[in-house]
Write an enzyme that holds these catalytic residues in place. Structure first.
Site, PDB file in Angstrom:
ATOM      1  N   LYS A  27     -46.513 -86.319  56.390  1.00 27.22           N
ATOM      2  CA  LYS A  27     -46.600 -84.887  56.088  1.00 27.22           C
ATOM      3  C   LYS A  27     -45.611 -84.488  55.002  1.00 27.22           C
ATOM      4  CE  LYS A  27     -45.862 -83.490  60.338  1.00 27.22           C
ATOM      5  NZ  LYS A  27     -45.838 -84.790  61.046  1.00 27.22           N
TER       6      LYS A  27
ATOM      7  N   GLU B 250     -34.958 -79.060  60.069  1.00 24.92           N
ATOM      8  CA  GLU B 250     -34.934 -80.353  59.397  1.00 24.92           C
ATOM      9  C   GLU B 250     -33.737 -81.179  59.855  1.00 24.92           C
ATOM     10  OE1 GLU B 250     -36.674 -81.983  56.614  1.00 24.92           O
ATOM     11  OE2 GLU B 250     -38.286 -80.721  57.354  1.00 24.92           O
ATOM     12  N   ARG B 251     -33.943 -82.486  59.976  1.00 23.06           N
ATOM     13  CA  ARG B 251     -32.798 -83.375  60.166  1.00 23.06           C
ATOM     14  C   ARG B 251     -31.984 -83.382  58.885  1.00 23.06           C
ATOM     15  NH1 ARG B 251     -37.357 -85.765  62.061  1.00 23.06           N
ATOM     16  NH2 ARG B 251     -37.449 -86.210  64.302  1.00 23.06           N
TER      17      ARG B 251
END
Length: 461
Positions: A161, A187-188
């Site tokens: 993705k 988000e990481r």
């Protein structure tokens, strides 16, 4: 507050429950009002979510709460959360408050925008427009982007993705001279760092604004980061009057953050444990993604599908707002088909002759029919072999396999890892090539010459 006067606190913190705090105050601030507190030279912001009684409110902390304690004075900022806006925001990496995360200077802005601004009035908004080419063959042919529309990238973890999103942002800058606003929801830190460098290495950072609410931040930040980013997209639409690509990765994490907030506020969970306000939370954001006569906002939203369950209430609610859905399949990725788009599961509500034109629509339907017939016969081929099929079916299978490989494509953003230069294929070339596949003009070309290529014009005959 009058200049030169010491601000007067409106109340004090009496309870702290993780990212939720209870504030005792004489006068209740309105819902969604931004409050602040100063602790050890740090400013903490809160957002009012509930009025408990005449003198107590419940607010969400928009920071890590490690330094907070009971008895801290709380001040009213006089407004809801605002972010600084300026054309110089392009090329920057910001947080939910418009503060820099890239080590650069603060935005020099004289204008601030409310993250809770109302959608554009119906009479000022415009509908979807023409097909917005991306240069990605399978997207442009079978699930095309429509200018001003909303597209969802659906799939489990690790199916591509984020890579596909980076390619869309590259296409917006290189093909349409537009700008992109990337909203990293939950988000990481590693992913955000890699994405930032990938966009910079691709040469499109100057036309991109990245707004991050990282995974380790409070659910209040992850719940509001999408609205902050959308506020910037609206500003760029209204001021630069360009096409804006608004990207959310991942909108499911927005729902998760809302679920955390809802539980901590004491609301009774609804279906599958989601917040009872699930539909409203998603609609408040989606209904602001609009185009006007000044410019367009085209949205791409990555949607994580928990346990690959398409009936999940969050996924179903998000899908109801989308014009196009691009399904990314683990089975396709396992076969080496990248982008791993499941053509038969993907759909577009606007895919008709009126929107696409008769030629595009007819070729797309022909490709789908070939791939669908191949899918139907796969089990028979596995058990009995191709030799047991009729001559007509063998011809369809041969062409479908070549079409499946033709719709693969090397990307610009993965060139450093694969060693294969990225390609961008115009829609007209894709239509011409697929038409030739369907008519049998490429029946003598081996399958290997169709895989991970651009246009077929340069392939050996």
């Amino acid at each position: 507050m009058e200049q030169g006067k010491e601000p007067t606190p409106i109340g004090v913190i009496t309870e702290i429950h993780g990212p939720v705090t209870v504030v005792a105050c004489d006068t209740l601030p309105p819902l969604h009002q931004a409050l602040c507190a100063n602790v050890a030279d740090e400013t903490y912001f809160f957002e009012v979510h509930q009025h408990l009684d005449k003198h107590h409110i419940r607010a969400i902390i928009l920071h890590k709460n490690s330094a907070l304690h009971r008895g801290i004075s709380v001040y009213d900022t006089g407004a809801s959360l605002h972010v600084p806006v300026t054309p110089d925001c392009l090329g920057r990496l910001l947080n939910a408050f418009g503060e820099p995360l890239d080590g650069g200077s603060k935005l020099k802005a004289s204008i601030f925008r409310d993250v809770h601004s109302v959608p554009v009035p119906i009479y000022e908004s415009v509908g979807v427009g023409k097909v917005l080419e991306t240069g990605i063959k399978v997207i442009d042919l079978l699930c095309p982007f429509i200018e001003g529309g909303k597209t969802g990238l659906l799939g489990g973890a690790g199916v591509g993705k984020t890579v596909l999103i980076m390619e869309f942002m590259h296409a917006m800058a290189s093909l349409h001279q537009g700008v992109s606003v990337f909203s990293g929801i939950g988000e990481r830190i590693r992913e955000g760092h890699e994405l930032w460098h990938a966009i910079r290495d691709a040469g499109v950072l100057s036309q991109t604004l990245m707004v991050f609410g990282q995974m380790d931040e409070s659910p209040g930040v992850r719940f509001r980061i999408g609205l902050s980013a959308l506020t910037y997209a609206e500003y760029l639409r209204d001021t630069l009057k360009k096409d804006v690509l608004f990207v959310m990765d991942n909108i499911f994490r927005f729902v998760q953050a809302g679920s955390e907030v809802s539980s901590l506020l004491g609301r009774m969970p609804a279906t599958v444990g989601y917040q009872p306000t699930l539909s409203t939370d998603i609609a408040e954001m989606q209904d602001r993604i609009l185009s006007t006569s000044n410019g367009t906002i085209t949205s791409v939203q990555a949607v994580y599908v928990p346990a690959d369950d398409m009936t999940d209430p969050a996924v179903s609610t998000i899908l109801s707002h989308l014009d196009s859905t691009v399904m990314l399949s683990r089975a396709q990725a396992g076969k080496g088909i990248y982008p791993a788009v499941d053509v038969l599961q993907s759909s577009n509500k606007l895919m008709d002759r009126h929107t696409l034109g008769s030629r595009h629509y007819s070729i797309a339907e022909g490709v789908r029919e070939h791939l669908a017939r191949y899918h139907e016969l796969e089990d028979i081929i596995t058990m009995l072999g191709v030799g047991e099929l009729s001559q007509a079916d063998r011809k369809i299978i041969m062409r479908a396999r070549k079409l499946q490989r033709y719709l693969t494509q090397p990307f610009w953003t993965t060139a450093a890892h694969t060693g294969i230069p990225g390609v961008s294929v115009p829609l007209e070339s894709t239509l011409k090539d697929c038409e030739h596949f369907l008519l049998g003009h490429y029946d003598d070309i081996p399958e290997k010459y169709c895989y991970m290529q651009g246009s077929m014009e340069k392939q050996p005959r």
